[in-house]
Scaffold this active site. Structure first.
Site: not given
Ligand code: B3K
Ligand code: ZN
Length: 860
Positions: A129, A261-264, A297-298, A301, A320
């Site tokens: 992403e 931070g992290a990615m879903e 949060h993740e 998602h 988001e």
């Molecule tokens: N969806 C990702 C963020 C991606 C950022 C890309 N530059 C994390 C989050 O909001 O959960």
């Molecule tokens: Zn998010």
């Protein structure tokens, strides 16, 4: 060379994709220098497109080895490539459905941008992403193209992971299948020498799910809290939103080098190790709280983002804003709603109001961008979440629940828009949300002016709303504002419970009758709308609300406003703090009926940046050094005024027994930390020294170290050295060590301290956590040092941003926002900052990310 003329992408230009994807098969032959990616993609014409179009595939930095359509190699004359992708003209396509096959080569080892497939500490991992998948293979890399993925990984690494469920594996290979159609930004792959902290979860309908938190060998004893948070989040989403998990396995992987931070990613969340790993000795209470929030949060998602995704990146707030709102609700349920609301509003004001009132202001749903990564902002996330909260206030809890049920049933498996989102609220509640929708397109923080009168038992509140012009949008229209109001009698009793007034006009009045005496209003309870309240209020009235308001948020808010009034007078008139605030603070701090966490927030003074913005709003040019000095003076005054209370409070907030990370214990440590900071002003660090020596957890060790640095007695330097000997091997703890020295440096030494630390052998500037811990700490945690009149702070940060930009544009561009407030300052500072911003912009080969950010900051 500068990137080829950066293109502006506009919401208004959206067109549906010409080709949809039925399914995707990928094979990865992993190699650090030369990974081969073999893709088979089944395409079919999109009926919604209106005629068969060209096949446009995104692709960047790929070496194309071969490509074929329905098994027939693509002849050189039948397609064209450019720096951003590949096009096969419609007439060269076999029909309305065909299979694309290709093999490309990429080099993860050289990928320091940390987008696409890259290496972190010898482990292969991905971040797609928003548009990283195009750095892995040719694909229609846009969120409205959703497909099931099958993935085969070939590598000697012991652990091979991708999205979905495991299918089969053997020595040197593994296969995964994700049955849920997803956009490419949710693709993920991990291959490394990892160990798992394992657990299981049974969903409400009885599906067993294997849960794994994958970490480097040696870190496995720091995963229990993240796992526990995950299980609580899974249960909560079932109970509160009726959302169940939908695969046989849920994997979380911790990586050290990560841009955010992290990615879903579906079934395979990838996390910055900072937001996974925690033990009492290495993580603070704040770390534990953030881990809980980000894990949730993740996970959330999975439904708000993955099952229902965004049609295009302009709709980012759809996933988001909603997911932030959901994680805020979750944390409130797990901890304390009152304290969580205070924390969220502090964040909102510190980051989003700052953004919304400067050159980077943009709508919650932006209408154009050059680099979408620049729009993962506080406005999209946090203001986006506030809009959900307002919708809920307007629709009521039941209306909100009906709307959400409808959203999930109507749009599951789709790529949706804000229009779709608002329509479910309209259909579920019968409301017209035409005016509410303006919140998505109108940037800027509304000012809500209030006056009142009282006649014959009737009390009337007169409101006037006004949103100042923002970059590129001078004209503003009135918004729908839910204003939660309660009324208190002069004796402190609540005579009117919370009512939500709905303001829709530029000016509007609301009356309450049958009152015996003029009441004291408690306005905008729980911060019911993201606005700035403007009202002439006396010190007495603020102190009264701090003592009596039944709304805990507004109680805190009253104390906060008092502190700001006092600080403003101290800065502008060199006034003394006066007794009203100090007495009110003493009463609050000693009130044992109040939650310790709440009292800790009550004792915390407004930040220096907050004061700079407050002065700027009042038409005063802020002097960062004067703000710092006044805040120091006020801290000392508070310490003296509370001196008889502090030792007892410090002792009573001890948390006996072994460390637990729960909210109650954390709240006690937080109050104890706030008291220690004050005590240190009086005892030159005697208590802090004891706490530093005795602490068995990072919260108390770090708090004591910060105090010792503030005391400037020399004990601080000894403690720093001891800390480094104890924790030198630990990356996450050492990030704290770097940051703390900068945050606690006297302003006149802050630049030198930062500069010195960039020469430290452990200053690994390519690691985003370390870069932010050092270069980000100066502007964010030591504003008086950053704004040193010599301009040295600006130069240092600029030098490092330029250096990083060539290697990691995303992290660089994000950090450029430390300059977004430049318009507040005096002519000299403004000229120096502008000079640095122009120096960035004039740099040969500057990334598209940073070019866009700096251009916007300069108002170009
Ligand atoms: N969806 C990702 C963020 C991606 C950022 C890309 N530059 C994390 C989050 O909001 O959960
Ligand atoms: Zn998010």
């Amino acid at each position: 060379m500068r990137d080829a003329a950066p293109q502006t992408i506009r919401l208004a230009d959206y067109t549906p994709p010409a080709w949809l994807v039925e399914k995707v098969d990928l094979t990865f032959r992993l190699d650090p220098e030369a990974t081969h990616v073999i893709s088979r993609i089944a395409f079919r014409a999109n009926p919604a497109h209106g005629g068969r179009g060209d096949l446009r595939l995104d692709g960047e930095g790929l070496r194309l080895i071969r490509a074929a359509l329905d098994g027939i190699p693509l002849a050189a004359g039948n397609f064209g490539t450019d720096s951003t992708g590949l096009t096969v003209p419609a007439e060269a396509l076999p029909g309305d459905a065909f299979t694309w096959e290709a093999e490309v080569e990429i080099a993860p080892a050289g990928n320091t941008a940390l987008e696409g497939l890259y290496l972190s500490g010898g482990m292969f991992c991905t971040q797609c992403e928003a548009e990283g998948f195009r750095k892995i293979t040719y694909y229609p890399d846009r969120p409205d193209v959703m497909a099931p993925f099958s993935v085969r990984i070939e590598s000697e690494m012991p652990v091979l992971l991708s999205n979905g469920n495991p299918v089969a594996s053997g020595a040197g290979w593994a296969e995964w299948h994700d049955p849920w159609p997803k956009p490419s930004y949710l693709f993920a792959l991990v291959a490394g020498d990892l160990v798992a902290h394992r657990d299981t979860f049974t969903t409400a309908s009885g599906r067993p799910v294997a849960l794994n938190v994958w970490v480097r060998r040696g870190d496995e004893d720091r995963c229990a809290y993240a796992m526990d948070a995950l299980k609580r989040a899974m249960r909560w989403d079932e109970q509160v939103y009726s959302r169940e998990y939908d695969l046989d396995v849920f994997n979380i992987v911790a990586v050290d080098d990560f841009n955010m931070g992290a990615m879903e990613n579906k079934g395979l969340n990838i996390f910055n190790s900072k937001y996974v790993l925690a033990s009492p000795e290495t993580a603070t209470d704040l770390d534990f709280e953030r881990i809980e929030g980000i894990v949730a949060h993740e996970y959330f998602h999975n439904w708000t983002g993955n099952r229902i995704t965004c049609r295009d990146w302009f709709q980012l707030c759809l996933k988001e804003g909603l997911t932030v709102y959901r994680d805020q609700q979750f944390s409130g349920d797990m901890r304390s709603h009152a304290v969580k609301r205070i924390e969220d509003v502090l964040q909102l004001r510190a980051r989003q109001f700052r953004e919304d009132n400067g050159p980077l202001a943009h709508p919650v749903r932006p209408e154009s961008y050059i680099e979408i990564n620049n729009f993962y902002t506080a406005t999209v996330y946090e203001k986006g979440a506030e809009l959900i909260g307002m919708l809920r206030r307007l629709a009521g809890d039941e209306g909100y629940a009906r709307a959400l049920d409808l959203y999930f049933s109507r749009h599951d498996g789709e790529a949706a828009t804000i229009e779709d989102w608002l329509k479910v609220f309209e259909d579920a509640t019968g409301r017209d949300l035409g005016q509410f929708k303006l919140w998505y397109s109108q940037p800027g923080t509304p000012r809500l002016h209030v006056s009142e009168d009282f006649k014959n038992g009737t009390y009337t509140l007169h409101f006037r709303q006004e949103t100042p012009p923002t970059a590129r949008q001078p004209e503003k229209r009135p918004l729908v504002l839910p204003i939660a109001v309660g009324l208190l009698a002069p004796d402190g009793r609540e005579v009117h419970p919370t009512t939500v007034l709905e303001m829709t006009e530029p000016e509007q009045s609301f009356s309450f009758d049958g009152l015996d005496a003029r009441p004291v209003p408690s306005l905008l309870r729980s911060f019911s709308a993201p606005v700035i309240l403007v009202r002439e209020t006396s010190t007495e009235e603020r102190a009264f609300l701090l003592a009596h308001d039944t709304d805990p948020f507004n109680r805190w808010e009253a104390g906060r406003a008092l502190a700001k009034d006092v600080l403003t007078r101290m800065i502008t008139d060199r006034a003394d703090p006066g007794p009203a605030y100090l007495d009110a603070l003493a009463a609050m701090a000693g009130d044992e009926s109040l939650d310790p966490a709440f009292r800790a927030y009550g004792l915390a003074l407004p930040s220096e940046d907050d004061m700079a913005q407050t002065l700027h709003d009042a038409g005063v040019v802020p002097d960062p050094l004067a703000i710092h000095a006044a805040r120091e003076r006020l801290t000392l005054a508070v310490a003296r005024h509370l001196s008889s209370l502090l030792p007892g409070l410090y002792a009573s907030m001890e948390t006996p027994g072994p460390f637990t990370p729960d909210a109650a214990a954390a709240g006690r440590r937080s109050l104890r930390g706030a008291v220690l900071r004050l005590l240190t002003r009086l005892d030159l660090g005697a208590v802090a020294e004891r706490q530093f020596a005795d602490a068995d957890n990072m919260t108390e060790q770090l708090a004591a170290l910060g105090c010792l640095l503030d005391a400037e007695t020399g004990a601080g330097q000894d403690a720093l050295a001891r800390f480094a000997r104890q924790w030198g091997h630990d990356r996450l703890v050492m990030d704290k060590w770097f940051t703390l020295q900068i945050a606690h440096a006297a302003p006149e030494r802050a630049v030198a301290v930062t500069d010195g630390l960039t020469g430290h052998r452990d200053f690994d500037w390519l690691n985003p956590n370390r870069f932010r811990a050092v270069i980000g700490a100066l502007p964010m945690l030591n504003p008086a040092g950053f704004h040193d009149p010599s301009g040295a702070g600006y130069r240092l940060v600029t030098d490092w941003l330029l250096r990083l930009d060539a290697r990691n544009p995303q992290t660089t561009a994000r950090l450029c926002s430390v300059f977004e407030t430049w318009g507040r300052y005096d002519t000299d500072r403004k000229a120096m900052i502008e000079g640095e911003l122009r120096r960035i912009l004039d740099t040969e080969g500057l990334s598209r990310d940073t070019t866009e950010m700096v251009g916007r900051i300069l108002g170009a």
